[in-house]
Design an enzyme around this catalytic site. Structure first.
Site, mmCIF file in Angstrom:
data_model
loop_
_atom_site.group_PDB
_atom_site.id
_atom_site.type_symbol
_atom_site.label_atom_id
_atom_site.label_comp_id
_atom_site.label_asym_id
_atom_site.label_seq_id
_atom_site.Cartn_x
_atom_site.Cartn_y
_atom_site.Cartn_z
ATOM 1 N N SER A 2 99.290 20.321 9.270
ATOM 2 C CA SER A 2 100.185 20.362 10.383
ATOM 3 C C SER A 2 99.626 20.180 11.949
ATOM 4 O O SER A 2 100.290 19.874 12.840
ATOM 5 C CB SER A 2 101.147 21.481 10.260
ATOM 6 O OG SER A 2 100.217 22.721 10.657
ATOM 7 N N LYS A 32 99.118 26.752 15.453
ATOM 8 C CA LYS A 32 100.069 25.843 16.274
ATOM 9 C C LYS A 32 99.645 25.688 17.476
ATOM 10 O O LYS A 32 98.839 26.506 18.032
ATOM 11 C CB LYS A 32 101.522 26.265 16.166
ATOM 12 C CG LYS A 32 102.049 26.475 14.532
ATOM 13 C CD LYS A 32 102.238 25.122 13.910
ATOM 14 C CE LYS A 32 102.620 25.562 12.340
ATOM 15 N NZ LYS A 32 102.548 24.338 11.459
#
EC number: 3.4.21.89
Length: 248
Positions: free
Chosen positions: A50, A91
């Site tokens: 991701s 993230k």
């Protein structure tokens, strides 16, 4: 001849002292650097893609232990949020409390109405695969996205939750400074956010590595002095013996 011998012996004693000092200092730097790194940094293995291409699945990263209140826009952080699975996740922070974030304007993410240059995104992709409505980030919370926007379960997957997909600063455990394995080095600074305010400075990882490497060099150099000095001494003795033989 006796004067020369005493001088050589003096040089030998001085060399031995300096060698021991180098080894001792090297051990301090080497062990101290490792201890410093262990206190400040924690390794994590990233399980998914991701954050590709910045960090890909299976990469081992070094993250500086840091308080969530010190996080700035552009930081890549490690955090845990109960509604996201309560597992460590990695993230990028794209907006902080008080910001208004949206996407996309001419293919770019906007924060407080300013288009953000994001060179860390995969080549040829836009900032987001779907629309992000205009969201005002609540105070003391963070809006996070993966660099691989099309396959990242990030704030955009939690927009219907309280806080519009944001997470509290207190959920952050660390800020990623470098990819340790494979050895991709320090993460590039997120300069696209500089127009909005300060961005974070890297942690002390370079200083830690410098201390460790310097320690190794000093230990090996100091340890190598003895054998080198003995070999040089034997060579001088052979040379002296030949000269005396020729002179005799």
């Amino acid at each position: 001849m006796s004067g020369t011998r005493r001088t050589d012996e003096g040089h030998g004693r001085l060399g031995s002292k300096l060698s021991g000092l180098a080894v001792a200092l090297g051990c301090v730097l080497f062990l101290g650097g490792f201890a410093w790194g262990a206190v400040v940094y924690q390794p994590y293995t990233v399980p998914t893609d991701s954050m590709s291409p910045t960090i890909v699945g299976g990469d081992r990263v070094l993250a500086e232990r840091i308080d969530g209140s010190d996080i700035q826009r552009g930081d890549v952080v490690v955090f845990k949020q109960a509604s996201w699975g309560n597992l460590p996740m990695v993230k990028r922070v794209v907006a902080v409390g008080g910001d208004t974030v949206a996407c996309c304007t001419q293919g770019k993410l906007t924060v407080n109405g300013k288009k953000i240059e994001e060179p860390y995104l995969p080549k040829g992709t836009e900032a987001e695969s779907s629309t992000i409505p205009s969201i005002e980030v609540p105070e003391n919370r963070l809006f996070l996205l993966g660099d691989e926007r099309s396959g990242s379960l990030d704030s955009t997957a939690h927009l219907t939750e309280a806080g519009n997909g944001t997470v509290p600063r207190s959920a952050v455990n660390a800020r990623v400074d470098a990819v340790a394995w494979p050895m991709n080095g320090m993460l590039a600074r997120p300069t696209g956010f500089e127009t909005l305010g300060d961005i974070s400075e890297p942690g002390p990882l370079r200083l830690v590595l410098t201390a460790v490497v310097a320690g190794v060099v000093l230990v090996l150099g100091g340890a190598a002095y003895g054998p080198i000095a003995k070999r040089a001494g034997r060579r001088r003795d052979r040379t002296g013996a030949k000269e005396r033989a020729l002179a005799g």
